[in-house]
Design a protein around this motif. Structure first.
Motif, PDB file in Angstrom:
ATOM      1  N   LEU A 392       0.863  -1.193   0.000  1.00 13.38           N
ATOM      2  CA  LEU A 392       0.000   0.000   0.000  1.00 13.38           C
ATOM      3  C   LEU A 392       0.892   1.234   0.000  1.00 13.38           C
ATOM      4  N   ASP A 393       0.759   2.048  -1.057  1.00 13.73           N
ATOM      5  CA  ASP A 393       1.671   3.198  -1.091  1.00 13.73           C
ATOM      6  C   ASP A 393       1.010   4.517  -1.443  1.00 13.73           C
ATOM      7  N   ARG A 394      -0.321   4.516  -1.613  1.00  9.36           N
ATOM      8  CA  ARG A 394      -0.955   5.823  -1.848  1.00  9.36           C
ATOM      9  C   ARG A 394      -2.402   5.781  -1.401  1.00  9.36           C
ATOM     10  N   GLY A 396      -6.425   6.144  -1.781  1.00 10.18           N
ATOM     11  CA  GLY A 396      -7.392   5.853  -2.843  1.00 10.18           C
ATOM     12  C   GLY A 396      -8.288   7.052  -3.096  1.00 10.18           C
ATOM     13  N   LYS A 397      -9.204   6.884  -4.066  1.00  8.48           N
ATOM     14  CA  LYS A 397     -10.118   7.986  -4.394  1.00  8.48           C
ATOM     15  C   LYS A 397     -11.093   8.226  -3.264  1.00  8.48           C
ATOM     16  N   ARG A 398     -11.505   7.140  -2.588  1.00  3.31           N
ATOM     17  CA  ARG A 398     -12.488   7.293  -1.513  1.00  3.31           C
ATOM     18  C   ARG A 398     -11.794   7.451  -0.171  1.00  3.31           C
ATOM     19  N   ALA A 399     -12.501   8.115   0.741  1.00  7.13           N
ATOM     20  CA  ALA A 399     -11.957   8.281   2.101  1.00  7.13           C
ATOM     21  C   ALA A 399     -11.776   6.903   2.732  1.00  7.13           C
ATOM     22  N   GLY A 400     -10.717   6.743   3.501  1.00  2.00           N
ATOM     23  CA  GLY A 400     -10.485   5.479   4.199  1.00  2.00           C
ATOM     24  C   GLY A 400      -9.962   4.378   3.302  1.00  2.00           C
ATOM     25  N   GLN A 401      -9.542   4.759   2.092  1.00  2.00           N
ATOM     26  CA  GLN A 401      -9.079   3.748   1.151  1.00  2.00           C
ATOM     27  C   GLN A 401      -7.585   3.939   0.846  1.00  2.00           C
ATOM     28  N   LEU A 402      -6.864   2.833   0.805  1.00  2.00           N
ATOM     29  CA  LEU A 402      -5.470   2.892   0.354  1.00  2.00           C
ATOM     30  C   LEU A 402      -5.333   2.030  -0.900  1.00  2.00           C
ATOM     31  N   VAL A 403      -4.332   2.392  -1.715  1.00  2.00           N
ATOM     32  CA  VAL A 403      -4.126   1.675  -2.966  1.00  2.00           C
ATOM     33  C   VAL A 403      -2.665   1.233  -3.040  1.00  2.00           C
ATOM     34  N   GLY A 404      -2.457   0.065  -3.602  1.00  2.00           N
ATOM     35  CA  GLY A 404      -1.087  -0.413  -3.787  1.00  2.00           C
ATOM     36  C   GLY A 404      -1.022  -1.351  -4.968  1.00  2.00           C
ATOM     37  N   ARG A 405       0.122  -1.996  -5.109  1.00  2.00           N
ATOM     38  CA  ARG A 405       0.338  -2.890  -6.251  1.00  2.00           C
ATOM     39  C   ARG A 405       0.393  -4.350  -5.802  1.00  2.00           C
ATOM     40  N   SER A 406      -0.190  -5.200  -6.630  1.00  2.00           N
ATOM     41  CA  SER A 406      -0.051  -6.642  -6.437  1.00  2.00           C
ATOM     42  C   SER A 406       1.321  -7.041  -6.990  1.00  2.00           C
ATOM     43  N   ALA A 416      -8.545   0.652   4.346  1.00  2.00           N
ATOM     44  CA  ALA A 416      -7.451   0.415   5.294  1.00  2.00           C
ATOM     45  C   ALA A 416      -7.107   1.716   6.006  1.00  2.00           C
ATOM     46  N   PRO A 417      -6.718   1.615   7.263  1.00  2.00           N
ATOM     47  CA  PRO A 417      -6.338   2.832   7.994  1.00  2.00           C
ATOM     48  C   PRO A 417      -5.021   3.394   7.471  1.00  2.00           C
ATOM     49  N   ASP A 418      -4.875   4.711   7.614  1.00  2.00           N
ATOM     50  CA  ASP A 418      -3.689   5.401   7.102  1.00  2.00           C
ATOM     51  C   ASP A 418      -2.367   4.809   7.581  1.00  2.00           C
ATOM     52  N   GLN A 419      -2.370   4.271   8.826  1.00  2.00           N
ATOM     53  CA  GLN A 419      -1.081   3.788   9.347  1.00  2.00           C
ATOM     54  C   GLN A 419      -0.569   2.562   8.597  1.00  2.00           C
ATOM     55  N   LEU A 420      -1.415   1.967   7.739  1.00  2.00           N
ATOM     56  CA  LEU A 420      -0.920   0.847   6.929  1.00  2.00           C
ATOM     57  C   LEU A 420      -0.241   1.325   5.642  1.00  2.00           C
ATOM     58  N   SER A 421      -0.247   2.630   5.428  1.00  2.00           N
ATOM     59  CA  SER A 421       0.413   3.161   4.235  1.00  2.00           C
ATOM     60  C   SER A 421       1.914   2.830   4.294  1.00  2.00           C
ATOM     61  N   GLY A 422       2.444   2.324   3.221  1.00  2.00           N
ATOM     62  CA  GLY A 422       3.855   1.935   3.193  1.00  2.00           C
ATOM     63  C   GLY A 422       4.080   0.494   3.608  1.00  2.00           C
ATOM     64  N   GLN A 423       3.009  -0.209   3.931  1.00  2.00           N
ATOM     65  CA  GLN A 423       3.140  -1.596   4.412  1.00  2.00           C
ATOM     66  C   GLN A 423       2.739  -2.606   3.339  1.00  2.00           C
ATOM     67  N   LEU A 424       3.355  -3.759   3.455  1.00  2.00           N
ATOM     68  CA  LEU A 424       2.991  -4.877   2.602  1.00  2.00           C
ATOM     69  C   LEU A 424       1.938  -5.682   3.350  1.00  2.00           C
ATOM     70  N   VAL A 425       0.744  -5.769   2.811  1.00  2.00           N
ATOM     71  CA  VAL A 425      -0.350  -6.455   3.516  1.00  2.00           C
ATOM     72  C   VAL A 425      -0.950  -7.537   2.621  1.00  2.00           C
ATOM     73  N   GLU A 426      -1.637  -8.463   3.237  1.00  2.00           N
ATOM     74  CA  GLU A 426      -2.334  -9.506   2.475  1.00  2.00           C
ATOM     75  C   GLU A 426      -3.752  -9.022   2.195  1.00  2.00           C
ATOM     76  N   VAL A 427      -4.175  -9.162   0.953  1.00  2.71           N
ATOM     77  CA  VAL A 427      -5.513  -8.689   0.577  1.00  2.71           C
ATOM     78  C   VAL A 427      -6.279  -9.821  -0.107  1.00  2.71           C
ATOM     79  N   ASP A 428      -7.522 -10.020   0.327  1.00  2.00           N
ATOM     80  CA  ASP A 428      -8.398 -10.960  -0.374  1.00  2.00           C
ATOM     81  C   ASP A 428      -9.070 -10.207  -1.515  1.00  2.00           C
ATOM     82  N   ILE A 429      -8.868 -10.681  -2.733  1.00  2.00           N
ATOM     83  CA  ILE A 429      -9.388  -9.957  -3.902  1.00  2.00           C
ATOM     84  C   ILE A 429     -10.868 -10.311  -4.109  1.00  2.00           C
ATOM     85  N   LEU A 430     -11.686  -9.268  -4.144  1.00  2.00           N
ATOM     86  CA  LEU A 430     -13.134  -9.471  -4.249  1.00  2.00           C
ATOM     87  C   LEU A 430     -13.681  -9.100  -5.616  1.00  2.00           C
ATOM     88  N   ASP A 431     -13.019  -8.155  -6.286  1.00  2.00           N
ATOM     89  CA  ASP A 431     -13.593  -7.639  -7.518  1.00  2.00           C
ATOM     90  C   ASP A 431     -12.474  -7.251  -8.490  1.00  2.00           C
TER      91      ASP A 431
END
Ligand code: SAH
Ligand code: SF4
Ligand code: F3S
Length: 455
Positions: A392-394, A396-406, A416-431
């Motif tokens: 997660l490195d930026r 998202g368009k919506r409040a409370g959203q972070l965006v990153g690369r797979s 995701a909360p802001d404090q996860l920015s810069g972190q590598l997290v596991e994400v379940d892909i829904l859409d």
């Protein structure tokens, strides 16, 4: 005295890297980043010359900036305007003539001289510095002035000796040059120490890398990647842009053996017709490209491929274009960029007679993009239901959203909360969509730790 600089970046990842390095050069002179051009003491356009549209943008932006500069002057402030990058290199004198509001023009190889240029500008007139200096700017750039963020670019190679007949890069960036491996490793270690997790090695022709190694031998990119993989804190490695001719066994093996090397490769092919590839002076045919793809996929079965395509190169027939569609069908791309051929002044292809009519180019581009779009959507749909590590490195368009690369370079949006920015997290892909994925943090309590190896 504190001053501010606003740098607007066009073009490729190398320009993104260069803009950051320009900020590093300016930091010791007291320049801090400005939030917008309106309030800046210095505005730099770091430009791209690759297609006609890209260079046109510069002159229209300079028109807008002239007004800002006049407004600043009316308020008793001085605003300096500079044009950097590949348009500066190719059209330096033209800029000085057409846009006298510009104070400085400098090319991609001379921005380490910015302090001197700024000082000399006081003598009046537009200062143009588009030499290819004998010294390498990398030997003169100061250390990074600020942290680069979770995902950063690192230039390891610059310039191009390939001279594809359509391309301006060999003229704007000059001859191929590789940085010594030890310098690259030192820069990567500094980035890691300041929180960078993912490094993308950049170069116009990055897999032509052949830097002096600390062992006295010449290192290729595969060797360099293995060494960078040893740096603690760096969890992901990527590289771009590669040329099919410069692939080699060591690099292919790095895709098999280096767990930090992400399973994504941008390998431009341009066309699926051998006749057109020859006219483009690409120095590879379709067969070589397909061979590399097969070997890469044997080394790393889940490797996602991306490419660049040009449609409507002079003399391209319906049959040539059909062969491009065939190649796309045969390979299957996770994503790709495609462009209408744009004649560039000074390149050999611009002299060729058999221009393809604009409407034919447009039609072919639409067909190609439809096929590539289908492949991209299918690739993305295949991720739904999977759990992917995402850096997660930026925001998202919506409040409370972070965006990153797979790992496969897809953008993934997640609440995701802001404090996860810069972190590598596991994400379940829904859409899945054409250009992105959406998902949910796999385990909100444990995410952010993402224990385990690089992913
Ligand atoms: N170094 C990279 C290319 C950099 S330019 C490489 O060798 O692949 C990025 C892409 O722009 C190229 O791959 C090509 O597809 C496209 N491009 C370059 N010159 C172009 C031109 N004159 N018209 C249209 N597209 C062009
Ligand atoms: Fe341009 Fe060809 Fe060099 Fe790529 S390899 S930068 S397309 S000349
Ligand atoms: Fe553009 Fe120069 Fe990069 S022409 S693509 S900014 S090398």
């Amino acid at each position: 005295m504190s001053k501010s600089v606003f740098i607007k970046t066009y073009g490729c990842q190398m320009n993104v890297y260069d803009s950051e390095r320009m900020a590093d050069v300016l930091a010791p002179l007291g320049y801090r980043g400005a939030a917008d051009p309106e309030s800046a003491d210095l505005v730099i356009l770091n430009t791209c010359h690759i297609r006609e549209k890209a260079s046109e943008k510069v002159f229209s932006e300079l028109g807008r900036l002239r007004l800002l500069k006049e407004q600043a002057a009316a308020e008793g402030r001085e605003m300096l305007l500079a044009v950097a990058g590949c348009v500066a290199q190719a059209e330096g004198e033209e800029i000085a003539r057409r846009a006298p509001q510009v104070d400085l023009v400098f090319g991609p190889q001379s921005y380490h001289r910015l302090p001197r240029l700024l000082a000399e500008r006081r003598s009046g007139g537009v200062r143009v510095d588009t030499d290819f200096p004998v010294e390498s700017k990398f030997d003169f750039l100061p250390e990074e002035a600020a942290a680069r963020g979770a995902a950063a670019f690192l230039a390891v190679q610059e310039g191009c000796d390939k001279f594809c007949t359509f391309c301006v890069v060999p003229y704007t960036r000059g001859a191929e040059q590789s940085r010594p491996a030890a310098d690259v490793v030192a820069e990567a270690a500094r980035l890691a120490a300041r929180g960078t997790v993912e490094i993308t090695l950049v170069g116009q022709n990055v897999n032509a890398y052949h830097g002096d190694g600390p062992d006295g031998r010449t290192w290729g990119l595969g060797r360099l990647l293995r060494r960078l993989g040893e740096i603690e804190g760096i969890r992901r490695l990527r590289y771009t842009t590669s040329h099919p001719r410069d692939m080699d066994d060591e690099l292919i093996l790095a895709h098999r053996d280096e767990p930090k090397l992400m399973p994504f490769l941008h390998l431009p092919v341009q066309s699926g017709s051998d006749r057109i590839l020859a006219a483009m002076n690409r120095r590879h045919g379709v067969r070589l490209y397909l061979e590399w793809v097969e070997r890469l996929r044997t080394a790393r079965p889940d490797l996602a491929l991306s490419s660049d395509f040009i449609v409507g190169f002079p003399g391209e027939t319906a049959e040539d274009f059909a062969q491009t569609l065939r190649l796309v069908t045969d390979v299957g791309f996770a994503q790709a960029y495609s462009f209408k051929y744009s004649p560039r002044p000074g390149t050999p292809a611009a002299e060729l007679a058999a221009a393809v009519p604009e409407e034919v180019k447009a039609e072919r581009l639409a067909m190609l993009q439809e096929l590539l779009g289908e492949q991209q959507r299918a690739f993305n749909r295949g991720m739904v239901g999977r759990r992917l590590p995402v850096l997660l490195d930026r925001r998202g368009k919506r409040a409370g959203q972070l965006v990153g690369r797979s790992p496969y370079m897809q953008s993934v949006a997640v609440a995701a909360p802001d404090q996860l920015s810069g972190q590598l997290v596991e994400v379940d892909i829904l859409d899945a969509f054409q250009n992105s994925l959406a998902g949910r943090l796999a385990d909100p309590a444990a995410s952010g730790l993402c224990a385990g190896a690089a992913a």
